[in-house]
Design an enzyme around this catalytic site. Sequence first.
Site, mmCIF file in Angstrom:
data_model
loop_
_atom_site.group_PDB
_atom_site.id
_atom_site.type_symbol
_atom_site.label_atom_id
_atom_site.label_comp_id
_atom_site.label_asym_id
_atom_site.label_seq_id
_atom_site.Cartn_x
_atom_site.Cartn_y
_atom_site.Cartn_z
ATOM 1 N N ARG A 1 2.025 -10.118 -4.066
ATOM 2 C CA ARG A 1 1.805 -11.513 -4.277
ATOM 3 C C ARG A 1 2.863 -12.329 -3.594
ATOM 4 O O ARG A 1 2.735 -13.307 -3.012
ATOM 5 C CB ARG A 1 1.860 -11.714 -5.943
ATOM 6 C CG ARG A 1 0.605 -11.334 -6.687
ATOM 7 C CD ARG A 1 0.765 -11.896 -8.171
ATOM 8 N NE ARG A 1 1.566 -10.746 -8.953
ATOM 9 C CZ ARG A 1 1.210 -9.693 -9.310
ATOM 10 N NH1 ARG A 1 -0.149 -9.245 -9.012
ATOM 11 N NH2 ARG A 1 1.777 -8.685 -9.983
ATOM 12 N N ASP B 1 -5.501 0.159 -5.833
ATOM 13 C CA ASP B 1 -4.376 -0.013 -7.053
ATOM 14 C C ASP B 1 -5.004 0.539 -8.352
ATOM 15 O O ASP B 1 -4.745 1.510 -8.878
ATOM 16 C CB ASP B 1 -3.932 -1.424 -7.373
ATOM 17 C CG ASP B 1 -2.823 -1.450 -8.270
ATOM 18 O OD1 ASP B 1 -3.262 -0.957 -9.521
ATOM 19 O OD2 ASP B 1 -1.960 -2.224 -8.350
ATOM 20 N N ASP C 1 4.079 -2.840 -6.566
ATOM 21 C CA ASP C 1 2.839 -3.076 -5.441
ATOM 22 C C ASP C 1 2.393 -4.427 -5.657
ATOM 23 O O ASP C 1 2.324 -5.190 -4.659
ATOM 24 C CB ASP C 1 1.984 -2.014 -5.411
ATOM 25 C CG ASP C 1 1.098 -1.639 -6.495
ATOM 26 O OD1 ASP C 1 1.526 -2.204 -7.623
ATOM 27 O OD2 ASP C 1 0.361 -0.708 -6.522
ATOM 28 N N ASP D 1 0.880 -1.001 -0.143
ATOM 29 C CA ASP D 1 -0.050 -0.073 -0.090
ATOM 30 C C ASP D 1 1.018 1.356 0.022
ATOM 31 O O ASP D 1 0.521 2.150 -0.656
ATOM 32 C CB ASP D 1 -0.946 0.016 1.243
ATOM 33 C CG ASP D 1 -2.158 -0.739 1.049
ATOM 34 O OD1 ASP D 1 -1.959 -1.608 -0.030
ATOM 35 O OD2 ASP D 1 -2.883 -0.933 1.824
ATOM 36 N N ASP E 1 -4.640 4.279 -10.018
ATOM 37 C CA ASP E 1 -4.144 4.363 -11.352
ATOM 38 C C ASP E 1 -5.326 5.438 -11.911
ATOM 39 O O ASP E 1 -4.641 6.082 -12.811
ATOM 40 C CB ASP E 1 -4.651 2.993 -11.937
ATOM 41 C CG ASP E 1 -3.776 1.806 -11.766
ATOM 42 O OD1 ASP E 1 -2.778 2.206 -11.106
ATOM 43 O OD2 ASP E 1 -3.964 0.713 -12.077
HETATM 44 C C1 LIG Z 1 15.546 10.983 -24.269
HETATM 45 C C2 LIG Z 1 14.300 10.581 -24.203
HETATM 46 C C3 LIG Z 1 13.933 10.967 -22.712
HETATM 47 C C4 LIG Z 1 12.618 9.854 -22.623
HETATM 48 C C5 LIG Z 1 12.621 10.021 -21.276
HETATM 49 C C6 LIG Z 1 12.049 8.652 -20.699
HETATM 50 C C7 LIG Z 1 11.058 7.966 -21.555
HETATM 51 C C8 LIG Z 1 10.311 6.988 -20.700
HETATM 52 C C9 LIG Z 1 9.265 6.410 -21.606
HETATM 53 C C10 LIG Z 1 8.318 5.658 -21.099
HETATM 54 C C11 LIG Z 1 8.210 4.920 -19.939
HETATM 55 C C12 LIG Z 1 6.759 4.352 -19.693
HETATM 56 C C13 LIG Z 1 6.642 3.632 -18.664
HETATM 57 C C14 LIG Z 1 5.302 2.869 -18.719
HETATM 58 C C15 LIG Z 1 5.164 2.247 -17.687
HETATM 59 C C16 LIG Z 1 3.627 1.751 -17.434
HETATM 60 C C17 LIG Z 1 3.742 0.807 -16.266
HETATM 61 C C18 LIG Z 1 2.309 0.692 -15.849
HETATM 62 O O1 LIG Z 1 1.962 0.998 -14.794
HETATM 63 O O2 LIG Z 1 1.428 -0.167 -16.526
HETATM 64 C C19 LIG Z 1 0.467 -0.440 -15.850
HETATM 65 C C20 LIG Z 1 -0.469 -1.504 -16.427
HETATM 66 C C21 LIG Z 1 -1.607 -1.931 -15.945
HETATM 67 O O3 LIG Z 1 -1.732 -2.113 -14.592
HETATM 68 P P1 LIG Z 1 -2.824 -2.653 -13.659
HETATM 69 O O4 LIG Z 1 -3.205 -4.118 -13.903
HETATM 70 O O5 LIG Z 1 -2.439 -2.298 -12.433
HETATM 71 O O6 LIG Z 1 -3.818 -1.731 -14.024
HETATM 72 C C22 LIG Z 1 -5.232 -2.044 -14.382
HETATM 73 C C23 LIG Z 1 -5.440 -1.124 -15.605
HETATM 74 O O7 LIG Z 1 -5.114 0.050 -15.424
HETATM 75 C C24 LIG Z 1 -6.997 -1.307 -16.172
HETATM 76 O O8 LIG Z 1 -7.213 -0.378 -17.034
HETATM 77 P P2 LIG Z 1 -7.328 -0.260 -18.727
HETATM 78 O O9 LIG Z 1 -6.312 -1.291 -19.266
HETATM 79 O O10 LIG Z 1 -8.570 -1.348 -18.505
HETATM 80 O O11 LIG Z 1 -7.478 0.750 -19.084
HETATM 81 C C25 LIG Z 1 -7.998 -1.181 -15.099
HETATM 82 O O12 LIG Z 1 -9.298 -1.784 -15.812
HETATM 83 C C26 LIG Z 1 -7.728 -1.947 -13.898
HETATM 84 O O13 LIG Z 1 -8.469 -1.451 -13.137
HETATM 85 C C27 LIG Z 1 -6.155 -1.778 -13.432
HETATM 86 O O14 LIG Z 1 -6.074 -2.513 -12.343
HETATM 87 O O15 LIG Z 1 0.523 -2.607 -16.304
HETATM 88 C C28 LIG Z 1 1.010 -3.316 -17.373
HETATM 89 O O16 LIG Z 1 0.094 -3.290 -18.387
HETATM 90 C C29 LIG Z 1 2.240 -4.037 -17.502
HETATM 91 C C30 LIG Z 1 3.009 -4.046 -18.604
HETATM 92 C C31 LIG Z 1 3.770 -2.694 -18.596
HETATM 93 C C32 LIG Z 1 4.535 -2.552 -19.821
HETATM 94 C C33 LIG Z 1 5.539 -1.248 -19.594
HETATM 95 C C34 LIG Z 1 6.395 -1.296 -20.880
HETATM 96 C C35 LIG Z 1 7.164 -0.075 -20.678
HETATM 97 C C36 LIG Z 1 8.234 -0.121 -21.956
HETATM 98 C C37 LIG Z 1 8.970 0.632 -22.750
HETATM 99 C C38 LIG Z 1 9.306 1.912 -21.715
HETATM 100 C C39 LIG Z 1 10.541 2.125 -22.148
HETATM 101 C C40 LIG Z 1 10.752 3.155 -23.493
HETATM 102 C C41 LIG Z 1 11.770 3.786 -23.523
HETATM 103 C C42 LIG Z 1 11.701 4.696 -24.310
HETATM 104 C C43 LIG Z 1 12.966 5.599 -24.623
HETATM 105 C C44 LIG Z 1 12.517 7.022 -25.398
HETATM 106 C C45 LIG Z 1 13.849 7.351 -25.906
HETATM 107 N N1 LIG Z 2 -1.366 -2.095 -2.698
HETATM 108 C C1 LIG Z 2 -1.435 -3.250 -3.350
HETATM 109 C C2 LIG Z 2 -1.625 -3.211 -4.657
HETATM 110 C C3 LIG Z 2 -1.858 -4.690 -5.546
HETATM 111 N N2 LIG Z 2 -2.278 -5.540 -4.621
HETATM 112 C C4 LIG Z 2 -2.767 -6.616 -5.432
HETATM 113 O O1 LIG Z 2 -2.146 -6.653 -6.732
HETATM 114 C C5 LIG Z 2 -2.928 -6.732 -7.854
HETATM 115 C C6 LIG Z 2 -2.545 -5.892 -8.943
HETATM 116 O O2 LIG Z 2 -1.124 -6.027 -9.516
HETATM 117 P P1 LIG Z 2 -0.417 -5.209 -10.352
HETATM 118 O O3 LIG Z 2 0.853 -6.285 -10.769
HETATM 119 O O4 LIG Z 2 -1.272 -4.732 -11.667
HETATM 120 O O5 LIG Z 2 0.175 -4.284 -9.438
HETATM 121 C C7 LIG Z 2 -4.179 -6.079 -7.394
HETATM 122 O O6 LIG Z 2 -5.191 -6.634 -8.085
HETATM 123 C C8 LIG Z 2 -4.162 -6.632 -5.937
HETATM 124 O O7 LIG Z 2 -4.515 -8.303 -5.927
HETATM 125 C C9 LIG Z 2 -2.391 -5.421 -3.414
HETATM 126 O O8 LIG Z 2 -2.898 -6.405 -2.851
HETATM 127 N N3 LIG Z 2 -1.938 -4.137 -2.451
HETATM 128 MG MG LIG Z 3 -0.123 -2.305 -9.237
HETATM 129 MG MG LIG Z 4 -2.472 -0.563 -11.234
#
Ligand SMILES: CCCCCCCC/C=C\CCCCCCCC(=O)OC[C@H](COP(=O)(O)O[C@@H]1[C@H](O)[C@H](OP(=O)(O)O)[C@@H](O)[C@H](O)[C@H]1O)OC(=O)CCCCCCC/C=C\CCCCCCCC
Ligand SMILES: Nc1ccn([C@@H]2O[C@H](COP(=O)(O)O)[C@@H](O)[C@H]2O)c(=O)n1
Ligand SMILES: [Mg+2]
Ligand SMILES: [Mg+2]
Length: 216
Positions: free
Chosen positions: A74, A87, A69, A29, A91
């Site tokens: 987990r 969480d 988190d 948290d 978001d």
């Molecule tokens: C000189 C250049 C300068 C540039 C500076 C830096 C550039 C940096 C660039 C990018 C960084 C980006 C990082 C983004 C990371 C995102 C991570 C993240 O938080 O993903 C969240 C996602 C979902 O998580 P949850 O399951 O917790 O959330 C659910 C979701 O929100 C649902 O919403 P919905 O999808 O339905 O809209 C909700 O319904 C639900 O309630 C909620 O729980 O997590 C993921 O998806 C996991 C995968 C993450 C993948 C991250 C990939 C990062 C990739 C590359 C970044 C590096 C790029 C480098 C660029 C360089 C440029 C020069």
């Molecule tokens: N403070 C928190 C945050 C997350 N969780 C558990 O993790 C699941 C989300 O996983 P992510 O990899 O998307 O962060 C969430 O559904 C919770 O089960 C938690 O317990 N406490």
């Molecule tokens: Mg999370």
């Molecule tokens: Mg999240």
Amino acid sequence: MLNKYARAFFTRVLTPFASFLLRIGVSPDMVTLVGTAGVVAGALVFFPQGSFFWGTIVITAFVFSDLVDGNMARQAGSSSVWGAFLDSTLDRVADSAVFAGIALWYAGGGDNLLLCSVALFCLASGQVVSYTKARAESLGLKCDVSGLVERAERLVVTLVAAGLAGLHGFGVPYIDWLLPIALWLIAVGSLITALQRILTVRREAAEAIAAGGGQL
Ligand SMILES: CCCCCCCC/C=C\CCCCCCCC(=O)OC[C@H](COP(=O)(O)O[C@@H]1[C@H](O)[C@H](OP(=O)(O)O)[C@@H](O)[C@H](O)[C@H]1O)OC(=O)CCCCCCC/C=C\CCCCCCCC
Ligand SMILES: Nc1ccn([C@@H]2O[C@H](COP(=O)(O)O)[C@@H](O)[C@H]2O)c(=O)n1
Ligand SMILES: [Mg+2]
Ligand SMILES: [Mg+2]
């Protein structure tokens, strides 16, 4: 797509850090709360001033907390409905701050009401995309579709474009155009994703009714 394919990679990379935080007594948290506060501060302090490079650096440093988190919960065996609620709710706060920060820039120094409106559309449509799934799940439906632009895509496209656009301030010519292009892509992609999810839920609701359920 990113949620499906990149999550496993980031889980492997971030697991040692998540274990370390647990060992020193940090709770999931706390990570959720501090991560969100960092993203909100980065977005609302730097972006409205047009400082997109430094804003992106700060936001990127904190945004990965959303993957840490859950990993911690987990590992500790403490995943809970409260944690899932916290969480997902935070978001929504973080996403709002990112697009609000960009909208504030275009409403002020960036002086472009059209792009301000596109950023506001990204903010609202992103919330709708997430809400469709949350509401469907609360009604016992799955909303079983990934969709074109989920949260991970919204954040990655926006932050990569904002970070690179910020290099304009260091003298790189023309690169500031990346941010408007990204905003238009996210706006159109979010609209398509919302429609994909609504149509999926409509089909799932019809199937539930045909199977004798689906009534309230
Ligand atoms: C000189 C250049 C300068 C540039 C500076 C830096 C550039 C940096 C660039 C990018 C960084 C980006 C990082 C983004 C990371 C995102 C991570 C993240 O938080 O993903 C969240 C996602 C979902 O998580 P949850 O399951 O917790 O959330 C659910 C979701 O929100 C649902 O919403 P919905 O999808 O339905 O809209 C909700 O319904 C639900 O309630 C909620 O729980 O997590 C993921 O998806 C996991 C995968 C993450 C993948 C991250 C990939 C990062 C990739 C590359 C970044 C590096 C790029 C480098 C660029 C360089 C440029 C020069
Ligand atoms: N403070 C928190 C945050 C997350 N969780 C558990 O993790 C699941 C989300 O996983 P992510 O990899 O998307 O962060 C969430 O559904 C919770 O089960 C938690 O317990 N406490
Ligand atoms: Mg999370
Ligand atoms: Mg999240």
